[in-house]
Design a protein around this motif. Structure first.
Motif, PDB file in Angstrom:
ATOM      1  N   TYR A   1      -2.043   9.827  15.035  1.00 39.55           N
ATOM      2  CA  TYR A   1      -0.746   9.204  15.301  1.00 39.55           C
ATOM      3  C   TYR A   1      -0.065   8.621  14.067  1.00 39.55           C
ATOM      4  CZ  TYR A   1      -2.822   9.609  19.903  1.00 39.55           C
ATOM      5  OH  TYR A   1      -3.435  10.107  21.020  1.00 39.55           O
ATOM      6  N   GLN A   2      -0.822   7.979  13.189  1.00 37.86           N
ATOM      7  CA  GLN A   2      -0.185   7.378  12.024  1.00 37.86           C
ATOM      8  C   GLN A   2       0.194   8.436  10.996  1.00 37.86           C
ATOM      9  OE1 GLN A   2      -2.481   4.491   9.856  1.00 37.86           O
ATOM     10  NE2 GLN A   2      -0.837   4.032   8.425  1.00 37.86           N
ATOM     11  N   LYS A   3      -0.752   9.331  10.716  1.00 44.18           N
ATOM     12  CA  LYS A   3      -0.566  10.409   9.740  1.00 44.18           C
ATOM     13  C   LYS A   3      -0.082   9.815   8.412  1.00 44.18           C
ATOM     14  CE  LYS A   3       0.159  13.685  13.481  1.00 44.18           C
ATOM     15  NZ  LYS A   3       1.048  14.664  14.135  1.00 44.18           N
ATOM     16  N   ASP A   4       1.068  10.278   7.903  1.00 42.99           N
ATOM     17  CA  ASP A   4       1.565   9.781   6.606  1.00 42.99           C
ATOM     18  C   ASP A   4       2.537   8.618   6.781  1.00 42.99           C
ATOM     19  OD1 ASP A   4       0.122  11.758   5.276  1.00 42.99           O
ATOM     20  OD2 ASP A   4       1.751  13.212   5.497  1.00 42.99           O
ATOM     21  N   ARG A   5       2.666   8.112   7.997  1.00 42.97           N
ATOM     22  CA  ARG A   5       3.624   7.050   8.276  1.00 42.97           C
ATOM     23  C   ARG A   5       3.145   5.716   7.688  1.00 42.97           C
ATOM     24  NH1 ARG A   5       3.839   8.059  13.186  1.00 42.97           N
ATOM     25  NH2 ARG A   5       5.830   9.124  13.383  1.00 42.97           N
ATOM     26  N   LYS A   6       3.998   5.037   6.969  1.00 43.32           N
ATOM     27  CA  LYS A   6       3.687   3.723   6.408  1.00 43.32           C
ATOM     28  C   LYS A   6       4.033   2.651   7.435  1.00 43.32           C
ATOM     29  CE  LYS A   6       3.570   0.079   3.591  1.00 43.32           C
ATOM     30  NZ  LYS A   6       2.347  -0.682   3.349  1.00 43.32           N
ATOM     31  N   ILE A   7       3.034   1.987   7.983  1.00 43.76           N
ATOM     32  CA  ILE A   7       3.257   0.928   8.973  1.00 43.76           C
ATOM     33  C   ILE A   7       3.489  -0.382   8.229  1.00 43.76           C
ATOM     34  CG2 ILE A   7       2.263  -0.344  10.914  1.00 43.76           C
ATOM     35  CD1 ILE A   7       0.673   2.145  11.613  1.00 43.76           C
TER      36      ILE A   7
ATOM     37  N   ASN B   1      11.689  -0.311  11.180  1.00 40.92           N
ATOM     38  CA  ASN B   1      10.659   0.228  10.302  1.00 40.92           C
ATOM     39  C   ASN B   1       9.394   0.464  11.127  1.00 40.92           C
ATOM     40  OD1 ASN B   1      12.142  -0.035   7.736  1.00 40.92           O
ATOM     41  ND2 ASN B   1      11.951  -2.227   8.110  1.00 40.92           N
ATOM     42  N   ALA B   2       8.495   1.287  10.615  1.00 44.39           N
ATOM     43  CA  ALA B   2       7.259   1.581  11.344  1.00 44.39           C
ATOM     44  C   ALA B   2       6.509   0.287  11.636  1.00 44.39           C
ATOM     45  CB  ALA B   2       6.391   2.536  10.539  1.00 44.39           C
TER      46      ALA B   2
ATOM     47  N   ILE C   1       6.350   5.597  19.570  1.00 42.58           N
ATOM     48  CA  ILE C   1       5.691   6.855  19.227  1.00 42.58           C
ATOM     49  C   ILE C   1       4.481   7.093  20.136  1.00 42.58           C
ATOM     50  CG2 ILE C   1       4.581   8.181  17.396  1.00 42.58           C
ATOM     51  CD1 ILE C   1       7.563   7.502  16.929  1.00 42.58           C
TER      52      ILE C   1
ATOM     53  N   ASP D   1       8.543   3.529  15.497  1.00 38.66           N
ATOM     54  CA  ASP D   1       9.176   3.931  14.243  1.00 38.66           C
ATOM     55  C   ASP D   1      10.623   4.299  14.540  1.00 38.66           C
ATOM     56  OD1 ASP D   1       9.493   4.418  11.591  1.00 38.66           O
ATOM     57  OD2 ASP D   1       8.428   6.324  11.556  1.00 38.66           O
ATOM     58  N   LYS D   2      11.539   3.812  13.712  1.00 33.69           N
ATOM     59  CA  LYS D   2      12.972   4.068  13.873  1.00 33.69           C
ATOM     60  C   LYS D   2      13.437   3.726  15.289  1.00 33.69           C
ATOM     61  CE  LYS D   2      12.864   7.643  10.333  1.00 33.69           C
ATOM     62  NZ  LYS D   2      13.005   9.091  10.011  1.00 33.69           N
TER      63      LYS D   2
END
Length: 546
Positions: A204-210, A136-137, A159, A154-155
């Protein structure tokens, strides 16, 4: 395989530590000894720009003590390395020379990217849960005296890794004079972190849920021991019981683990962290030391570290905070064990370095299909030429990175691509590469299209030694040939075979396409390839009409 012992010594901004490990016949790495001493080198560098004579002498005495301990354990090999305090000290060259003369120990000064990669190796090598967490992120965050490094996964892929110039020592020294009280200090530091993280989030994060935050450094692993204290346990139970719903992590420690020698990573939910944080942040450093049974000299760092961590939790909206408590020494020892064949690598770190390079390439809008095509060709040529070039897997990796980044300069200039790409690579941290390796990649990319400069003309303008220069020449020759075979960026030569016969490298392409442009570019590159390897490439086209 006989049991071998290895010592890793880290000279940090605040703590100098030695760990001694043994590698068993079962390919297991075990920690035998850990000793540390607090020497505040980072504050010296912050205030004076260099490390003071008093602290240098103190460091020499500590290292000589460590050396005697190594002798007692019959250590077979060692590595002594310094991090940000040495790296940022203007007198680091004199320091290393003096300390080596006084102790007989060789010292490596890690670049920032090397240090962060070893951090990452430390977690991956000794943790049983690392692969599950980064599925997961996940952000791995290293809080040091002068900066905070954020590496985003991520995955299972890296990144990006970025450095924010906010550390627990420098912010305390900068902000305390501006603060009215502890609450005001917290407010100022959170505002500073929010500003710094805005750029990171957009880029870098954008819409990614960390979902996960792995925190290294800053003394925050002590918060896990705080969690175990009865008074805090009761407080946590009371607050958590009052909540209608408590979020839990999807990643939980399993009751059984086949690899019993790998450690588990302790964790807190963000709610647990918040409870301990609010209880801690309202207190003075002396009160914190007394209440939580911490060394008094640690609380000066743990307060700003706790604020930095909370800002990260809020900005990323993470679910779980993992606090390994591992050190750089674990990663250095693991790296030694793998290189010496004493351990089996459990994670593909090379793939993470390549993923980081691809992230940089995408940032500069490079043609990914073109990169993949010439990457396949370059690796095929490299592998067929092993007996001639004499290079190893590390140089193969540098070739792959050179391919990935060779056209990033087009983002800045279409007429001066190679020079722009060269400057981008030298100015960009690539996790896992030393400064010297990054320079090899930069020069390889530069000479892909620029006139090659011979060593006698180059040596007055570069830090490359003759061995590194030869690597650049060989990688450049291969990259030029591979790049010529996709001159039109249409992947016409994707189906090829490479055969080495004495002084001829035959490249046979099965294609019905018109290869006139590729053939023209290829012929321009063969003379340099032959000059470097004494082998002449020959291009053959096979047309199949089914």
């Amino acid at each position: 395989m006989a049991v071998k012992t290895f010592a890793a010594v880290s000279i940090g901004s605040a703590v100098t530590e030695m760990k001694i490990f043994e590698f068993t016949q079962k390919r297991v790495m075990r920690e035998m000894e850990c000793v540390s001493t607090r020497i505040n080198l980072g504050l010296d560098v912050y205030e004076q720009g260099r490390i003071s004579r008093e602290h240098v002498d103190e460091l020499c005495a500590v290292l000589n003590d460590f050396k005697r301990t190594m002798s007692g354990y019959k250590v077979a090999s060692y590595r002594v390395f310094a991090t940000s305090a040495f790296r940022e000290s203007r007198n680091k060259t004199f320091l290393c020379d003096y300390i080596e003369k006084q102790t007989g120990l060789d010292i490596d000064v890690f670049t920032n990217s090397e240090q962060r990669f070893v951090d990452y190796q430390a977690i991956a090598s000794v943790s049983a849960e690392f692969e599950k967490i980064i599925a997961n992120a996940t952000a791995i965050v290293d809080i040091s005296g002068s900066s905070t490094q954020i590496s985003l996964f991520d995955k299972d892929k890296l990144i990006t890794t970025q450095n924010i110039r906010v550390g627990n020592i420098t912010t305390r020294e900068n902000l305390i004079p501006l603060s009215k009280n502890g609450e005001h200090f917290e407010k100022l530091l959170r505002e500073l972190m929010d500003y710094e993280l805005t750029g990171f989030t957009k880029l870098y994060q954008k819409d990614r849920k960390i979902r996960n935050l792995i925190v290294l450094g800053g003394g925050l692993s002590e918060m896990l021991s705080i969690k175990e204290q009865k008074e805090i346990r009761d407080l946590l139970r009371k607050r958590e019981a009052a909540a209608l719903k408590t979020e839990t992590a999807d990643i939980k420690a399993e009751p059984e683990e086949k690899d019993a020698d790998r450690k588990r990573i302790p964790s807190l939910t963000k709610e647990q962290y918040e409870i301990i944080y609010k209880d801690m942040i309202t207190r003075t450093p002396d009160e914190i030391a007394k209440r939580y049974n911490l060394p008094s000299d640690m609380t000066d760092a743990i307060i700003p570290s706790a604020v930095i961590c909370r800002s990260l939790i809020e900005n990323f909206d993470v679910d779980v905070v993992w606090m390994p408590g591992f050190s750089l020494n674990d990663g250095v020892a693991y790296d030694y064990g793998v290189r010496m064949g004493l351990l089996t690598r459990k994670h593909s770190f090379d793939e993470d370095i390549l993923a980081a390079a691809r992230s940089i390439s995408k940032r500069y809008k490079a043609n990914q299909a073109h990169n993949r095509n010439i990457g396949d060709i370059a690796v095929e040529i490299f592998d067929r030429m092993k007996k001639v070039h004499g290079l190893g897997q590390r140089e193969r990796l540098l070739l792959q990175i050179s391919v990935i980044l060779h056209s990033c300069g087009k983002f800045i200039s279409l007429t001066n691509v190679s020079e722009c790409a060269y400057n981008i690579i030298l100015a960009t941290e690539i996790i896992g590469l030393s400064h010297e390796e990054r320079a090899i990649v930069a020069y390889t990319v530069k000479y892909n299209t620029s006139r090659f400069i011979y060593y006698d003309d180059l040596e007055t303008k570069t830090d490359l030694d003759e061995k590194e220069y030869m690597i650049v020449a060989k990688l450049t020759a291969i990259l030029r040939i591979a790049n010529s075979l996709d001159r039109t960026h249409q992947q016409k030569c994707s189906n090829l075979t490479v055969t080495l016969r004495e002084h001829e490298l035959r490249i046979s392409v099965s294609s019905q396409s018109d290869l006139s442009l590729e053939r023209g570019a290829f012929e321009e590159k063969v003379d340099f390839f032959e000059e470097v390897f004494n082998v002449r490439p020959v291009l053959k086209q096979k047309k199949s009409f089914g």
